[in-house]
Design an enzyme around this catalytic site. Structure first.
Site, PDB file in Angstrom:
ATOM      1  N   LYS A   1      57.658  69.136 -11.396  1.00 15.72           N
ATOM      2  CA  LYS A   1      57.809  67.735 -11.840  1.00 15.72           C
ATOM      3  C   LYS A   1      56.418  67.272 -11.186  1.00 15.72           C
ATOM      4  O   LYS A   1      56.246  66.009 -11.487  1.00 15.72           O
ATOM      5  CB  LYS A   1      59.014  66.883 -11.147  1.00 15.72           C
ATOM      6  CG  LYS A   1      59.419  67.360 -10.050  1.00 15.72           C
ATOM      7  CD  LYS A   1      61.131  66.627  -9.489  1.00 15.72           C
ATOM      8  CE  LYS A   1      61.783  67.216  -8.616  1.00 15.72           C
ATOM      9  NZ  LYS A   1      61.566  67.284  -7.224  1.00 15.72           N
TER      10      LYS A   1
ATOM     11  N   LYS B   1      54.591  77.777 -11.372  1.00 13.65           N
ATOM     12  CA  LYS B   1      56.000  77.341 -11.689  1.00 13.65           C
ATOM     13  C   LYS B   1      55.837  75.883 -12.438  1.00 13.65           C
ATOM     14  O   LYS B   1      55.145  75.165 -12.393  1.00 13.65           O
ATOM     15  CB  LYS B   1      56.575  76.955 -10.358  1.00 13.65           C
ATOM     16  CG  LYS B   1      57.969  77.779 -10.119  1.00 13.65           C
ATOM     17  CD  LYS B   1      58.264  77.422  -8.535  1.00 13.65           C
ATOM     18  CE  LYS B   1      58.759  76.137  -8.333  1.00 13.65           C
ATOM     19  NZ  LYS B   1      59.663  76.234  -7.097  1.00 13.65           N
TER      20      LYS B   1
ATOM     21  N   LYS C   1      51.217  73.061   1.386  1.00 15.38           N
ATOM     22  CA  LYS C   1      51.540  71.587   1.191  1.00 15.38           C
ATOM     23  C   LYS C   1      50.257  71.027   1.900  1.00 15.38           C
ATOM     24  O   LYS C   1      49.584  69.829   1.433  1.00 15.38           O
ATOM     25  CB  LYS C   1      52.681  70.875   1.490  1.00 15.38           C
ATOM     26  CG  LYS C   1      53.724  71.425   0.564  1.00 15.38           C
ATOM     27  CD  LYS C   1      55.046  70.244   0.435  1.00 15.38           C
ATOM     28  CE  LYS C   1      56.008  70.798  -0.463  1.00 15.38           C
ATOM     29  NZ  LYS C   1      57.177  69.976  -0.326  1.00 15.38           N
TER      30      LYS C   1
END
Ligand code: AMP
Ligand code: TRP
Length: 338
Positions: free
Chosen positions: A198, A195, A112
């Site tokens: 959202k 993947k 991240k």
């Protein structure tokens, strides 16, 4: 009877991936013996920038989606993390128990933070300590998660062990991951190697649980495939990630194995298969979208449910976190006899 805890970030709209990979399992777990606690982790959400107005709206929206998917506010405890201060208090204690070296090994932080390591929030770095606090504040022992969260759960066990050792108690139990099946992993409709997420910039890459039937049909029609017809057996899906994904989604929705899906559609083209897939998705998701809207149309009712959930969560977490505070040496109410 054990206690189950899990969390989901109220960022973005839940996708078909969240539904098949997580939410549907939560709904199934509610029917079992164990107590279930499901948390909208808004403290985790702000480890990356969130527009305040959007965060508030998305917290209500995620609550509405979970309820529409079948999370029962009677069978389970559903609440948002910031409403129960025990999470932040225990997380602070865990910040002082966990070692920098342990956090340095967290692969999700590395992913991240990327190359921007110096510029991300300190919250993102201690994110796993907060996650450990979420679970241990309830003495929960079973935690349903995707396999990307396993390292965080190992850390949560390391923290508990060090706390117990440092403060001479067997206070925090070991936790056991309930790993969601690999087959429940839903991939992007645009790229079978990624993947469904959202946070993907392309809305075409995912099915949102709030999508209209028309939008679902259009996204499935446009979903990436390859030119060959569907194969007759599962082995031939190995090098065809997009085909494998669509077969997997259809199977997951209909309760069929990939082999059973291919028994029906193998040898045929994607056109007719996609039509059936869109139909199945719409049948399954349309009531969820409709109920989500109903919950959102009544924000007072929704907030009443969330506040009641937070009260029940607090009633469990308060005495546990207060005991942790006492073990650490804080002057707590139990010492003060007032
Ligand atoms: P996230 O959307 O990353 O906050 O994840 C919330 C939960 O949904 C976690 O338990 C994830 O493992 C699960 N999840 C997220 N995306 C997918 C996906 N594409 N397929 C299966 N499970 C997913
Ligand atoms: N980190 C989890 C995720 O991104 C969400 C989460 C926060 C969680 N606290 C938790 C999951 C506690 C399980 C238990 O999916």
């Amino acid at each position: 009877m054990a206690r189950i805890f899990s969390g989901i970030q109220p960022t973005g709209i839940a996708t078909l991936g969240n539904y098949l990979g997580a939410i549907r399992n939560w709904v199934a777990l509610q029917a079992g013996e164990d107590d279930c606690i499901f948390c909208l982790v808004d403290l985790h959400a702000i480890t990356a920038w969130q527009e305040p107005t959007a965060l508030r709206a998305q917290t209500r929206q995620m609550a509405a989606v979970l309820l529409a998917c079948g999370i029962s506010p009677e069978r389970s405890i559903l609440f948002h993390q910031s409403a129960v201060s025990a999470h932040a208090r225990l997380a602070w204690i865990f910040n002082c128990v966990a070692r920098i070296g342990w956090l340095n090994r967290m692969t999700q932080f590395k992913d991240k933070a990327g190359r921007d390591r110096e510029a991300v929030s300190t919250g993102l770095y201690v994110y796993p300590n907060l996650m450990a606090a979420d679970i241990h504040a309830y003495h929960a022992t079973k935690v349903p998660v995707g396999d990307d969260q396993l390292q965080h759960l190992e850390l949560a066990n390391d923290i508990a062990e060090k706390f117990n050792h440092d403060f001479g108690s067997a206070f925090f139990p070991r936790i056991e991951p309930l790993v969601l099946r690999e087959s429940a992993r839903v991939m992007s409709l645009r790229d079978g190697a990624r993947k469904m997420s959202k946070s993907d910039p392309s809305d075409q890459s995912r099915i949102n649980l709030t999508d209209t039937s028309e939008s679902i049909a259009a996204k499935i029609r446009r979903a990436k495939t390859d030119p060959a017809p569907l194969p007759d057996n599962v082995a031939e899906l190995t090098d065809r990630p997009e085909a494998r994904n669509l077969v997997g989604i259809y199977g997951a929705i209909m309760g069929l194995s990939p082999a059973a899906v291919l028994a029906e559609f193998g040898g045929g083209g994607f056109g007719p298969f996609k039509e059936k897939l869109a139909e199945a998705l719409i049948t399954h998701l349309e009531p969820i979208a409709r109920q989500t809207t109903e919950y959102l149309d009544d924000p007072t009712g929704l907030d009443t449910l969330l506040i009641a959930g937070a009260r029940r969560a607090s009633a469990i977490a308060e005495p546990i976190v207060e005991e942790a505070e006492r073990l650490v040496g804080f002057l707590t109410r139990s010492d003060q006899n007032l």
